[in-house]
Design an enzyme around this catalytic site. Structure first.
Site, mmCIF file in Angstrom:
data_model
loop_
_atom_site.group_PDB
_atom_site.id
_atom_site.type_symbol
_atom_site.label_atom_id
_atom_site.label_comp_id
_atom_site.label_asym_id
_atom_site.label_seq_id
_atom_site.Cartn_x
_atom_site.Cartn_y
_atom_site.Cartn_z
ATOM 1 N N SER A 1 0.779 -1.240 0.000
ATOM 2 C CA SER A 1 0.000 0.000 0.000
ATOM 3 C C SER A 1 0.806 1.282 0.000
ATOM 4 O O SER A 1 0.242 2.373 -0.118
ATOM 5 C CB SER A 1 -0.943 0.016 1.219
ATOM 6 N N SER A 2 2.113 1.204 0.143
ATOM 7 C CA SER A 2 2.928 2.417 0.102
ATOM 8 C C SER A 2 2.734 3.186 -1.196
ATOM 9 O O SER A 2 2.918 4.409 -1.237
ATOM 10 C CB SER A 2 4.414 2.057 0.262
#
Length: 679
Positions: A390-391
């Site tokens: 999700s970065s």
């Protein structure tokens, strides 16, 4: 009377014949004299300069000798890599030097130095035996010599038979082995090129004795060699790279390249990373020696015509104190995480840089074995790639804005998603319900569903329960991936180091599920350095700048201080992000909430840093030896309002949560350490 006339007539005839012969001889002599004069004139007038040069080249030969390489400093002027001098005994082979003369010099030299013999191969010993026992060779090879003379066998066949026959007979004494070792090194060098005989553990006595007996040792000389010295031990040693040894010389796969640039075959060159990338800077100006030879090609004298100088110095952007602190922090957090169950975690990688100019402040990596043994893996920050989870969601949102698929502040319903064919997708924080959230809240909660719906909008579709996904997703995939590329994800960052990898990008044509996974960092793989460039681009409001580890090139100083600046190395702006200030602020506000709102995924680690910070967390599902694992990632910058540093952290192959391991604490400690030191 008649007889007298006849006699006179014969005498006259003989005189005429003799005269004609003399005339022919005279003409021949004159012709030869004329040709000789013309030839001499041609040689003296037309070819005079050429022959002068030829004579000069035979009697005065200029040879380049290597000099120490440039030093390497950190950004604060602390010396990291230096040269340490060591005594060396060398041999320069003449043009006409015979094997007998080589052996004779080797025998003389063996009487005054102790020569290591551990590098001798069986073939070296056999070659020495062949050279020193010609009578044995002659006796053994009588038949083969005759066959060779009659062209019945080739030279290679003759040599193969010779070595096979000689091998069982080779028995050398300790002294003979030393002579063979010296002979091996002497014969390995090219004509008129200094070849190192011994440069390890040369004693004062050996050095003095050789120096005193140079007149009796043709071609032998005493000089000073050097080795690289690492003042901070193993810290960053792998990143500095290696330099070839005298024995290795030029790398075989690039030998033509180096020879064309004036290198000798036994020159030492940078073999990897910084030493390789900045070879032209670090190599230095070679010392030039003039050797005078006689007609037989033997060296009669030598002189230094240019002492040369060591290479230019590199000043790195790296802060060695910060680097060392981060390495200690990594080791500390590895111990903590392993104690809490992360026994399968095999790598931890950290990049810290200045987001405003591309300066790399620290590159640190560790590899961890199952038994807990740790080793350096600094170069893994740009040579290894990972699914990062999700970065990447900040890049997904900004791509959605740019494509007019979504607007800043737009709300969507986070809910379990189902598609025709049975595929389902959902967010980790919301497994069953329906929650209306905006883009900033989507970053704070790390909503997968918000990103999936954004990706569908980029593809020109609105989500509905049970909908069919398109069979051809290639154009939407190209758009989303290009959006990621604009931040440095999936493309080379431009760092001034070799071997940087791009990461893996799978095909996006007929599998819409892979396209949706791309939007949450679960399909393509990226390097820690790419993650750092991505977060730096957001931190500085949209300029993707090439990272660099070299900050300045300095001319060498004769003292211990740094010399004048020769060149300043700046990060290049590779591209600007096509986002409005409002769109960029929206994402940065979401990153603020991730670290500073109690519901944010990074709140536990980052909400109380020395200066306010912002960033994003990520968790990617992966497999290790067929077993499910996760990669945990953390990216951020500080201070939140005017960033001075940015960072990326990747932990690979952690156990699947729960529990959630406190990996973000490493990022917190980096921020706190940097700003407390600054204060």
């Amino acid at each position: 009377m008649l007889r007298r006339l006849k006699k006179e007539s014969n005498e006259l005839r003989q005189k005429r014949t003799t005269q004609r012969r003399l005339n022919v001889l005279f003409i021949a002599v004159m012709t030869l004299m004329t040709l000789l004069i013309l030839r001499l004139g041609y040689l003296q007038i037309v070819k005079s300069e050429d022959y002068k040069k030829a004579v000069a080249s035979n009697e005065n030969i200029v040879i380049n000798e290597s000099v120490p390489r440039g030093r390497i400093y950190d950004r604060n002027g602390k010396l990291l890599v230096d040269n340490t001098a060591k005594k060396s005994i060398t041999y320069t082979r003449g043009r006409m030097t015979t094997t007998y003369e080589l052996l004779d010099t080797a025998k003389k030299l063996s009487k005054i130095i102790n020569m290591p013999t551990d590098k001798l191969t069986d073939m070296d010993k056999e070659t020495y035996f062949i050279q020193t026992h010609p009578e044995v060779v002659e006796k053994l090879m009588t038949k083969e010599s005759e066959q060779f003379q009659n062209d019945m066998i080739t030279q290679q066949q003759y040599d193969d038979i010779l070595y096979k026959k000689i091998a069982p007979r080779v028995k050398l004494s300790k002294k003979e082995l030393e002579i063979a070792a010296i002979y091996r090194e002497m014969s390995a060098g090219s004509q008129l090129t200094p070849q190192t005989i011994k440069n390890e553990h040369v004693t004062e006595k050996e050095y003095a004795l050789v120096s005193q007996n140079l007149a009796k040792l043709p071609g032998i000389n005493t000089t000073m060699d050097w080795d690289r010295k690492y003042l901070y031990g193993n810290t960053l040693k792998t990143l500095f790279g290696k330099v070839t040894s005298k024995e290795e010389g030029l790398p075989k796969d690039n030998i033509d390249y180096y020879l064309a640039r004036g290198y000798a075959r036994n020159d030492r060159v940078g073999q990897s990373y910084l030493e390789y990338e900045y070879e032209d800077v670090l190599r230095g100006q070679k010392k030039k020696m003039r050797y005078v030879t006689d007609k037989s090609g033997q060296i009669t004298s030598s002189e230094i015509i240019d002492p040369g100088s060591r290479g230019n110095d590199l000043v790195l952007s790296i802060d060695i104190e910060l680097q060392q602190k981060i390495e200690k922090m990594i080791d500390k957090h590895i111990a903590i995480l392993r104690s809490e169950g992360a026994k399968t975690m095999d790598k931890v990688l950290v990049v810290v840089q200045d987001p405003n100019n591309g300066d790399v402040l620290a590159l640190a990596g560790r590899q961890i074995e199952l038994n807990g043994r740790i080793s350096d893996y600094h170069y893994g920050t740009f040579t290894s790639q990972y699914a990062v989870g999700s970065s990447v969601k900040g890049a997904t949102l900004l791509t959605g804005y740019h494509q007019n698929a979504i607007k800043p502040g737009e709300e969507m319903v986070d809910e379990p998603m189902s598609f025709a064919g049975g595929m389902t997708k959902r967010s980790y924080f919301n497994q069953d319900g329906k929650i209306t959230i905006n883009d900033k809240e989507a970053l704070m909660h790390s909503s997968n569903v918000y990103m999936f719906k954004t990706a569908l909008k980029i593809a020109g579709m609105n989500y509905s329960q049970g909908m069919s996904l398109p069979k051809d997703i290639s154009e939407a995939g190209r758009i989303l991936r290009t959006g990621m590329n604009q931040f440095g994800l999936g493309v080379k960052t431009g760092i001034d180091l070799p071997n940087e990898v791009v990461g893996q990008s799978g095909k996006l044509t007929d599998n819409a599920g892979n396209y949706l996974d791309l939007a949450i960092g679960q399909y393509d793989t990226y390097t820690p350095l790419q993650l750092s460039q991505y977060i730096s681009t957001i931190a500085n409001d949209g300029s993707r700048i090439s990272p660099h580890v070299v900050k300045e090139i300095r001319t060498p100083s004769k003292t211990e201080t740094l010399g004048p600046v020769k060149e300043v190395v700046n990060g290049k702006v590779l591209n600007k992000i096509n986002s409005t200030p409002t769109e960029m602020r929206q994402v940065k506000s979401g990153f603020d909430m991730v670290f500073n709102q109690i519901e944010g995924t990074g709140y536990n680690s980052f909400h109380n840093t020395t200066v306010k910070s912002a960033g994003k967390t990520g968790t990617a599902e992966v497999f290790q030896n067929g077993e499910p694992r996760v990669n945990a990632t953390y990216i951020g910058y500080a201070p939140e309002d005017k960033p001075e540093i940015s960072f990326s952290i990747i932990y690979s192959n952690q156990p699947v949560p729960p529990p959630w391991l406190p990996g973000g604490d490493l990022g917190r400690d980096i921020i706190n350490s940097y700003f407390s030191t600054k204060k």
